[in-house]
Design a protein around this motif. Structure first.
Motif, PDB file in Angstrom:
ATOM      1  N   GLY A  90       0.810  -1.210   0.000  1.00  0.00           N
ATOM      2  CA  GLY A  90       0.000   0.000   0.000  1.00  0.00           C
ATOM      3  C   GLY A  90       0.841   1.256   0.000  1.00  0.00           C
ATOM      4  N   HIS A  91       0.259   2.320   0.586  1.00  0.00           N
ATOM      5  CA  HIS A  91       0.862   3.640   0.465  1.00  0.00           C
ATOM      6  C   HIS A  91       1.137   4.316   1.796  1.00  0.00           C
ATOM      7  CE1 HIS A  91      -1.372   2.844  -3.300  1.00  0.00           C
ATOM      8  NE2 HIS A  91      -0.383   3.480  -3.874  1.00  0.00           N
ATOM      9  N   GLY A  92       0.889   3.643   2.933  1.00  0.00           N
ATOM     10  CA  GLY A  92       1.127   4.314   4.191  1.00  0.00           C
ATOM     11  C   GLY A  92       0.905   3.438   5.405  1.00  0.00           C
ATOM     12  N   ILE A  93       0.737   4.100   6.563  1.00  0.00           N
ATOM     13  CA  ILE A  93       0.548   3.445   7.850  1.00  0.00           C
ATOM     14  C   ILE A  93      -0.913   3.598   8.274  1.00  0.00           C
ATOM     15  CG2 ILE A  93       1.302   3.343  10.248  1.00  0.00           C
ATOM     16  CD1 ILE A  93       3.484   2.642   8.286  1.00  0.00           C
ATOM     17  N   LYS A  94      -1.529   2.503   8.719  1.00  0.00           N
ATOM     18  CA  LYS A  94      -2.927   2.553   9.152  1.00  0.00           C
ATOM     19  C   LYS A  94      -3.067   3.388  10.428  1.00  0.00           C
ATOM     20  CE  LYS A  94      -3.814  -2.066   7.233  1.00  0.00           C
ATOM     21  NZ  LYS A  94      -4.154  -3.481   7.529  1.00  0.00           N
TER      22      LYS A  94
END
Length: 329
Positions: free
Chosen positions: A125-129
Motif C-alpha cells: 500500500g501507500h502508508g501506515i494505518k
C-alpha cells in the motif's frame, strides 16, 4: 595379394580418400575456419551513450512543459544500460497527511475499525494505518485511513501525445574495443575530418556502417515489434555489437555488426515501470511532491567478438594433423 595390389578400384578409392582429406584441410580447416590463425575472444570493451530529442508535455495535472534527455533518460550518465521513459502516471501535489487507502490494495480494505490496526503498514500500500475504517456505504466495504503521501497514487495512465514523438529520439552509441593479445584497438565511430558528419548521419548497414547514431523507432522496428505497443507498457531491448576481425587483411576490414532483439517475454501483463518523486516546498515551507510511475524502454548494449591473426604454431599443428589424416587414409 597381387590381385589387390593391382586393383584399380582400390586405387580409385585411395585417390578419392586423399582428395577428400585434402579438400577438407584446405576448404574447411584453412579457408573456412582459418585454423592457421591464433584467435582471441576475450574482447575488452567500453560503451558510452547519449540520447537526443525534446518533446512538449501537456499534462492536465501540471500543465505544459518541455522534456529533454535530462528528464526522460535514467540514469543520465550515459552507460551501456539505460532507460528511456515513454509513458507515465502522474500524481501531483502529494503532502504527508491522513487519507483513504486505495481500494485496489487488498490489505487496505476494511469493514470496521478492527480491520485497520493502528501503526501497521499497509502491505503493498501507500502508508501506515491510523486505526479508522472509512466506509463508503453502510452496505459496502470501505478502505482504511492511512498516514502517508496523500492523495494516493492514481491508476490512470497518461495519454499525452508525446509517445509518438519519442520514436524520433536518437541514441549515440560509442563503443571502444581492444584485443590485448594482438594490441589491436578500434572504435565504431568513423574517422573523418567532417565535423558535421555525426550531426547528419543515421546508421545504415550498407550506406553508413560507421555512423553510431540510431533512431529509437528504427531499433524497435528491427526487433519485429511496434513502437507504440512497447511505449505504452514498456519493454527490454538488447542491442548486440559483434566484432569479427580478421587482422591478416587489415584493420579496415574489422567492422561492427549490429543486431536488435527483444529480451523480455512479451505478454499483455508484461510491463517495465518504476516510481520516483520530485520534491518541492511552498511559500509556507511545507514539503510536497509530484509522484511519477514511469513506463519505458530499457536498453541493454552488449558487445562481443573475436579477432584472428596468422601464427606459425597453429599452422604447423594443423598441417601435421592433415598429414596424419593422409597417412590414416
Amino acid at each position: 595379394m597381387l590381385k589387390y595390389k593391382n586393383s584399380r578400384k582400390l586405387g580409385i578409392l585411395y585417390g578419392v580418400i586423399q582428395l577428400c582429406i585434402i579438400g577438407y584441410l584446405i576448404g574447411w580447416v584453412f579457408v573456412t575456419k582459418k585454423s592457421y590463425q591464433a584467435v582471441e575472444e576475450s574482447i575488452q570493451s567500453s560503451v558510452v551513450t547519449k540520447v537526443k530529442g525534446v518533446v512538449p508535455i501537456n499534462s492536465s495535472d501540471t500543465g505544459f512543459s518541455l522534456w529533454g534527455p535530462e528528464d526522460y533518460v535514467i540514469p543520465p550518465h550515459g552507460g551501456a544500460n539505460l532507460f528511456i521513459k515513454t509513458n507515465f502516471i502522474e500524481t501531483p501535489n502529494q503532502t504527508l497527511d491522513n487519507c483513504a487507502e486505495s481500494d485496489r490494495v487488498p490489505d487496505g480494505r476494511c469493514s470496521d475499525d478492527d480491520d485497520c490496526p493502528p501503526d501497521e503498514a499497509v502491505r503493498a500500500g501507500h502508508g501506515i494505518k491510523t486505526g479508522r475504517c472509512l466506509k463508503k456505504d453502510i452496505n459496502d466495504t470501505g478502505t482504511c485511513e492511512i498516514y502517508g503521501w496523500c492523495p494516493v497514487e492514481t491508476s490512470q495512465k497518461s495519454h499525452v501525445q508525446w509517445l509518438g514523438k519519442a520514436e524520433n529520439f536518437t541514441i549515440f552509441i560509442k563503443n571502444f574495443i581492444r584485443f590485448p593479445r594482438f594490441s589491436f584497438s578500434k572504435s565504431n565511430v568513423r574517422e573523418t575530418q567532417d565535423r558535421g558528419y555525426l550531426q547528419t548521419c543515421n546508421y545504415d548497414e550498407l550506406a553508413h556502417p560507421y555512423c553510431p547514431i540510431f533512431r529509437l523507432g528504427d531499433i524497435i522496428n528491427k526487433t519485429g515489434h511496434r513502437f507504440q505497443d512497447i511505449a505504452q507498457a514498456g519493454g527490454a531491448i538488447g542491442i548486440l555489437i559483434n566484432w569479427d576481425c580478421n587482422l591478416d587483411i587489415g584493420s579496415s576490414q574489422c567492422h561492427p555488426k549490429y543486431s536488435f532483439i527483444r529480451l523480455d517475454f512479451y505478454s499483455s501483463i508484461t510491463t517495465f515501470n518504476f516510481r520516483y518523486a520530485r520534491y518541492y516546498k511552498n511559500a509556507a515551507g511545507q514539503t510536497y511532491r509530484t509522484l511519477y510511475k514511469v513506463y519505458g524502454i530499457r536498453l541493454y548494449i552488449m558487445v562481443h567478438g573475436k579477432a584472428g591473426e596468422f601464427r606459425i604454431i597453429p599452422t604447423l599443428i594443423n598441417i601435421g594433423s592433415g598429414l596424419a589424416l593422409l597417412g590414416a587414409g
